[in-house]
Scaffold this motif. Structure first.
Motif, PDB file in Angstrom:
ATOM      1  N   LEU A   1      -7.071  -1.820   1.811  1.00  0.00           N
ATOM      2  CA  LEU A   1      -7.366  -2.333   0.482  1.00  0.00           C
ATOM      3  C   LEU A   1      -8.482  -3.367   0.578  1.00  0.00           C
TER       4      LEU A   1
ATOM      5  N   ILE B   1       0.853  -1.190   0.000  1.00  0.00           N
ATOM      6  CA  ILE B   1       0.000   0.000   0.000  1.00  0.00           C
ATOM      7  C   ILE B   1       0.889   1.241   0.000  1.00  0.00           C
TER       8      ILE B   1
ATOM      9  N   LEU C   1      -9.092   7.138 -12.712  1.00  0.00           N
ATOM     10  CA  LEU C   1      -7.966   7.213 -11.794  1.00  0.00           C
ATOM     11  C   LEU C   1      -8.122   8.397 -10.845  1.00  0.00           C
TER      12      LEU C   1
ATOM     13  N   LYS D   1      -5.359  -1.080  -9.268  1.00  0.00           N
ATOM     14  CA  LYS D   1      -3.936  -0.839  -9.528  1.00  0.00           C
ATOM     15  C   LYS D   1      -3.474   0.439  -8.857  1.00  0.00           C
ATOM     16  N   PHE D   2      -2.167   0.478  -8.587  1.00  0.00           N
ATOM     17  CA  PHE D   2      -1.456   1.691  -8.205  1.00  0.00           C
ATOM     18  C   PHE D   2      -0.412   1.955  -9.277  1.00  0.00           C
TER      19      PHE D   2
ATOM     20  N   TYR E   1       2.842   4.292 -10.304  1.00  0.00           N
ATOM     21  CA  TYR E   1       3.863   5.150  -9.709  1.00  0.00           C
ATOM     22  C   TYR E   1       4.636   5.881 -10.810  1.00  0.00           C
TER      23      TYR E   1
ATOM     24  N   GLN F   1      -4.229   5.939  -8.314  1.00  0.00           N
ATOM     25  CA  GLN F   1      -4.947   4.742  -7.883  1.00  0.00           C
ATOM     26  C   GLN F   1      -6.189   4.579  -8.736  1.00  0.00           C
TER      27      GLN F   1
ATOM     28  N   LEU G   1      -3.072  10.407  -5.822  1.00  0.00           N
ATOM     29  CA  LEU G   1      -2.901  10.291  -4.376  1.00  0.00           C
ATOM     30  C   LEU G   1      -1.791  11.230  -3.893  1.00  0.00           C
TER      31      LEU G   1
ATOM     32  N   PHE H   1      -1.764   6.499   0.042  1.00  0.00           N
ATOM     33  CA  PHE H   1      -3.125   5.962   0.158  1.00  0.00           C
ATOM     34  C   PHE H   1      -3.758   6.353   1.494  1.00  0.00           C
TER      35      PHE H   1
ATOM     36  N   ASP I   1      -9.402   1.471 -10.085  1.00  0.00           N
ATOM     37  CA  ASP I   1     -10.005   0.144  -9.957  1.00  0.00           C
ATOM     38  C   ASP I   1      -9.908  -0.561 -11.315  1.00  0.00           C
TER      39      ASP I   1
END
Length: 449
Positions: free
Chosen positions: A323, A314, A348, A330-331, A333, A340, A351, A318, A342
């Motif tokens: 979770l 995580i 999206l 998904k995250f 980076y 973040q 964060l 977040f 689904d």
């Protein structure tokens, strides 16, 4: 056309001439006449999604199990539709009576039905993933190019808000310099319920009205009916399905793969491998995909997590939220942001949410993506020449090939090196041989483009 003539046609390569048969020119107010193959599982639900377009007309219904309740319900709903059990006979008898094909069969049947549809000059909508082997997907992409018909894979989120958001955010420079993605699906599904299997089931009495020979299609073994294969349970078997990753990867990684121009990975590694088995997918896996730099985009990697207790790390951004195991996502980076999301068409978020809100307030984030057709309407409008499909085989094929490469890592474990130029696995002969699979005798003709 009788069955022997059809087999000779495909074996000789003469099927190419079928692509020259012109399709019906559809008027602006005309509906698209569709042959629906695969009714028994999610058929009614997907039919209702297509019906919302207002331009669907079902003229044929085909399912290997003519007595299942969904088939009976659809026969009652479409009393004028012709009913078939063998999709090959459907093409033989009425290929000049429909405009397009919807292919909702199990993974191992996607390939032959889609190939024949294109060879007959028919646009085809095929469920995800596109096919079960790397070779089959190569052939489907080549056929799409050769026959020039609209195609669409059924990852319906690829016409949702996430598609338009991801495209707009990348063009605006918000999504850039992505270096890592954690994607996950931890909800229980019927991929791994059979324990540590040592052999295929020996068979059981099949339901009335089920033609098991047609269900088997191109797959040579096993050749007995068992409820552990059908209905629905086929997805967990290497011989028939693509497990959790093949099922959900297409809904979670689609925009990442497309708009970050990932292509094929250089290396696929099984970094976690719980209860591996020679016949069914493991109970849980973590699979890493390493992608090289592309143009001005840096090298990046993706970690895929499946299994109920196999959760991704995580990010601190977040904000300590938990979770949810039943919610895949998904995250992402990047150098500047953590995103973040689904699955499917879900949009999206940046964060932490406070940073996202600041960007929204400053007006620096595109958030109006217009009014767009959904995935089903998009396909039917493409059949009428009014839109281009958003997930054609040329786009969904490479994504599906990443999925099947991941399935090979789940099956064999260890590390696989993939040569992006030769499109071969270079360090594992068994894995390389499994880029294609044995074909059941009598079905070889569908593999000759």
């Amino acid at each position: 056309m009788n069955l022997n003539r059809r087999n000779a046609l495909f074996a000789s390569g003469a099927a190419a001439s079928l692509s020259m048969i012109p399709g019906r020119v559809l008027g602006a107010n005309e509906k698209v006449d569709v042959a629906w193959i695969g009714v028994g599982g999610r058929g009614p639900r997907i039919i209702s999604n297509f019906e919302r377009s207002g331009i669907l007309n079902v003229v044929a219904l085909c399912d290997v199990h003519v007595d299942n309740k969904n088939m009976q319900a659809m026969k009652a709903k479409y009393p004028n539709a012709k009913v078939y059990q063998d999709w090959r006979k459907l093409f033989d008898e009425m290929s000049n009576q429909f405009d397009a094909v919807i292919n909702l069969t199990p993974d191992h049947q996607h390939f032959p039905i889609s190939m024949v549809s294109m060879a007959h000059g028919k646009p085809v909508y095929t469920e995800k993933p596109l096919a079960r082997t790397f070779q089959e997907i190569d052939l489907l992409m080549a056929a799409e190019k050769k026959y020039g018909v609209p195609t669409q894979m059924g990852n319906q989120g690829h016409s949702g808000d996430n598609y338009f958001q991801f495209k707009a955010w990348k063009e605006a420079g918000i999504i850039k310099d992505v270096t890592h993605v954690d994607a996950y699906m931890n909800k229980w599904r019927r991929w791994h319920p059979w324990g540590d299997l040592q052999a295929y089931p020996t068979g059981a009495k099949k339901p009335a009205g089920l033609d098991w020979d047609i269900w088997l299609g191109v797959t040579p073994t096993p050749n007995v009916y068992d409820p552990k294969f059908h209905p629905g349970n086929w997805r967990g078997w290497y011989q028939y399905g693509t497990g959790c990753f093949g099922d959900w990867g297409a809904h979670i990684l689609d925009t990442i793969h497309r708009f970050l121009e990932l292509g094929m990975p250089e290396k696929i590694s099984a970094t976690k491998w719980v209860q591996p088995n020679d016949l069914i997918f493991p109970l849980a896996t973590t699979i890493n995909f390493a992608f090289p730099a592309r143009g001005d985009m840096p090298a990046m990697d993706i970690d895929w997590y499946d299994g109920q207790e196999n959760l991704p790390p995580i990010p601190k951004e977040f904000a300590g939220r938990e979770l949810k195991k039943d919610k895949p996502g998904k995250f992402i980076y990047s150098k500047d942001y953590v995103f973040q999301g689904d699955s499917h068409g879900s949009t999206l978020q940046i964060l932490p949410y406070e940073k996202y809100r600041e960007l929204l307030k400053a007006g620096n984030v595109p958030k109006n993506f217009g009014k767009n057709s959904d995935h089903y309407t998009n396909f039917l409008l493409a059949c009428k020449g009014e839109e281009e499909t958003r997930s054609p085989f040329s786009v969904s094929g490479p994504l599906s090939q990443v999925l099947v490469l991941g399935c090979l890592a789940q099956r064999l474990g260890g590390e696989l090196h993939f040569d992006r130029e030769t499109r071969r696995i270079t360090n594992n002969k068994l894995a390389d041989s499994l880029l294609k699979d044995e074909v059941r005798k009598g079905w070889e003709q569908y593999y000759k483009l």
